[in-house]
Design a protein around this motif. Structure first.
Motif, PDB file in Angstrom:
ATOM      1  N   VAL A 290      -4.162   3.158   7.481  1.00  0.00           N
ATOM      2  CA  VAL A 290      -4.009   1.994   6.605  1.00  0.00           C
ATOM      3  C   VAL A 290      -2.692   1.277   6.913  1.00  0.00           C
ATOM      4  N   ILE A 291      -1.666   2.043   7.288  1.00  0.00           N
ATOM      5  CA  ILE A 291      -0.384   1.472   7.684  1.00  0.00           C
ATOM      6  C   ILE A 291      -0.364   1.146   9.175  1.00  0.00           C
TER       7      ILE A 291
ATOM      8  N   SER B  63       9.233   0.421  13.425  1.00  0.00           N
ATOM      9  CA  SER B  63       8.289   1.470  13.814  1.00  0.00           C
ATOM     10  C   SER B  63       9.020   2.714  14.285  1.00  0.00           C
ATOM     11  N   VAL B  64      10.028   2.509  15.125  1.00  0.00           N
ATOM     12  CA  VAL B  64      10.820   3.648  15.606  1.00  0.00           C
ATOM     13  C   VAL B  64      11.553   4.301  14.439  1.00  0.00           C
ATOM     14  N   SER B  65      12.085   3.486  13.531  1.00  0.00           N
ATOM     15  CA  SER B  65      12.772   4.017  12.355  1.00  0.00           C
ATOM     16  C   SER B  65      11.839   4.886  11.518  1.00  0.00           C
TER      17      SER B  65
ATOM     18  N   PRO C  66     -13.749   0.121   6.127  1.00  0.00           N
ATOM     19  CA  PRO C  66     -13.577  -1.292   5.755  1.00  0.00           C
ATOM     20  C   PRO C  66     -12.158  -1.617   5.301  1.00  0.00           C
ATOM     21  N   LEU C  67     -11.472  -0.656   4.678  1.00  0.00           N
ATOM     22  CA  LEU C  67     -10.086  -0.903   4.284  1.00  0.00           C
ATOM     23  C   LEU C  67      -9.203  -1.105   5.514  1.00  0.00           C
ATOM     24  N   VAL C  68      -9.397  -0.279   6.535  1.00  0.00           N
ATOM     25  CA  VAL C  68      -8.625  -0.424   7.775  1.00  0.00           C
ATOM     26  C   VAL C  68      -8.940  -1.762   8.441  1.00  0.00           C
TER      27      VAL C  68
ATOM     28  N   VAL D  30       0.802  -1.223   0.000  1.00  0.00           N
ATOM     29  CA  VAL D  30       0.000   0.000   0.000  1.00  0.00           C
ATOM     30  C   VAL D  30       0.834   1.271   0.000  1.00  0.00           C
ATOM     31  N   ILE D  31       2.152   1.165   0.175  1.00  0.00           N
ATOM     32  CA  ILE D  31       2.976   2.373   0.294  1.00  0.00           C
ATOM     33  C   ILE D  31       2.850   3.292  -0.921  1.00  0.00           C
TER      34      ILE D  31
END
Length: 436
Positions: free
Chosen positions: A34-35, A389-391, A84-86, A13-14
């Motif tokens: 979404v991410i 996640s931190v990055s 719904p996508l989430v 999805v990016i």
């Protein structure tokens, strides 16, 4: 295949993130869910699925995880609005446990001479899928409707599911016992608060983010107290506290930080207009193709990682991988002006990731009993997720607060620094016996 499919769906999805506000009729801030939703679901599900795999069967939980990929992908493919996508992305995120489950099945089933190479490739699939996801998504988005991303993910998940049903045996190794429901709930709350605070640090107010971190720390403390007193804990903290396991997990956080940093910088450099003075003005497809060699190199270095681990031990392999990553990022500070330079930088970093990720399962499995393999590998996968996640959060702040091209060079420098930190941590890991 299952590992690559799961990591692939995380990055598909990016390329669509800038278009989602228009496609879904939502704000840019809301579409980041979404991410974020996939990240949070994966963090919660990974340790739980790993423990359930040890208790009730790794193949059974592997099949359930692949079903989640298919169901989540179908929900997302049928979506035309954000909610719904989430929901679909949450269901997809619950499948991240495929990789540690796969490694654990390999430990139970494969002969010793094949185990190191197989687990190295399985571990590296987390990076391989990520590297291949961007070009695959670019081709699909440019050639067809964006919903095809998810139909493709559903089809790939179904193929992996069928292959597991036909060829993967159920492991006879079970730990038994009762599932630690309070431990699962406590860890889930702590992880959600931590990762939500990290991912939304630049978007939400300081008070809200600080509150999330405080709640996370408090709940984590209570969770640790409970786990040490529970007769059948979700995570055996005494095993986790063993020097080899603890330091490997800490090194994994630093290593994963370095893995994700390049995926945020290189696409920016490639796609920015030439007129800016620091962009190459390339299309989304070219951007994706530049990252393909990185994924291929990861796959190629996985067996090399196994050979080095068999000869010198997985600690040496992890140190070598981190040094290669640090070298790649160090070169990237000065090599961001030509396409071939970005290909070289990405490939060198990919080689280091392949070496390091291949060594991590060997270090973990060398320090935990067979009955806890899935839970221990799941925790290591979780540590990598925290690192990425931190990055993402740090790189996002740098990109928005520091002007280009210095922001790009700063992130590459941070990637080199965190890789060197992984070298230091790994140097204190005690020599491990070979995987058996």
């Amino acid at each position: 295949m299952g590992g690559i499919v799961v990591s692939l769906m995380q990055t598909l999805v990016i390329p669509l993130l800038p278009r989602f506000p228009q496609l879904l009729g939502s704000s840019p801030g809301d579409t980041t869910w979404v991410i974020t939703s996939t990240l949070l679901a994966g963090a919660v599900a990974t340790p739980v699925i790993g423990r359930l795999g040890d208790m009730y069967g790794k193949r059974r939980m592997l099949l359930i995880s692949l079903v989640m990929v298919v169901v989540g992908s179908v929900i997302a493919a049928l979506s035309y609005s954000l909610v719904p996508l989430v929901v679909g992305r949450v269901v997809q995120g619950m499948a991240v446990g495929v990789i540690p489950l796969g490694i654990s099945i390999m430990r139970d089933e494969l002969p010793r001479e094949r185990l190191a190479g197989a687990t190295a490739l399985m571990s590296a699939s987390l990076g391989v899928g990520g590297a291949l996801g961007l070009p695959a998504a670019a081709i699909l988005v440019e050639q067809s409707d964006w919903h095809m991303l998810f139909w493709t993910s559903a089809g790939a998940g179904a193929l992996a599911l069928a292959a597991v049903l036909v060829w993967v045996p159920e492991s006879p190794v079970r730990s038994g016992g009762r599932f630690d429901v309070p431990g699962a709930l406590g860890l889930s709350v702590a992880l959600i608060c931590l990762l939500l605070g990290v991912s939304k640090a630049s978007a939400w107010s300081g008070g809200a983010v600080t509150g999330l971190f405080v709640v996370s720390a408090a709940v984590l403390g209570l969770w640790g107290w409970w786990e040490l007193r529970s007769p059948q804990p979700l995570v055996d903290l005494r095993t986790t506290a063993r020097r080899q396991v603890l330091l490997t997990n800490i090194a994994s956080v630093s290593f994963a930080f370095a893995l994700f940093a390049q995926s945020l910088v290189l696409p920016q450099v490639l796609q920015l207009p030439v007129a800016t003075g620091h962009g190459l003005g390339q299309s989304l497809l070219v951007t994706g193709l530049v990252l393909v060699p990185s994924g291929l190199v990861m796959m190629a270095t996985a067996p090399v990682s196994a050979r080095i681990s068999n000869a010198r031990g997985p600690r040496v392999t992890l140190i070598l991988g981190a040094l290669v990553v640090a070298f790649g990022y160090g070169a990237g500070v000065f090599m961001l002006t030509e396409i071939w330079q970005l290909v070289v930088v990405s490939a060198v970093i990919g080689a280091g990731i392949g070496l390091g990720y291949g060594a991590m399962p060997a270090l973990i499995m060398g320090a935990v009993p067979t009955s806890e393999t899935a839970a221990a590998n799941s925790l290591n996968t979780l540590m990598r997720a925290i690192g990425t996640s931190v990055s993402s959060a740090v790189a996002g702040v740098v990109l928005t607060q520091v002007g280009a091209p210095f922001s790009f060079q700063l992130i590459m420098g941070l990637g080199a620094a965190t890789a060197l930190l992984a070298v230091v941590v790994a140097a204190f890991i005690p020599p491990a016996r070979q995987v058996s």
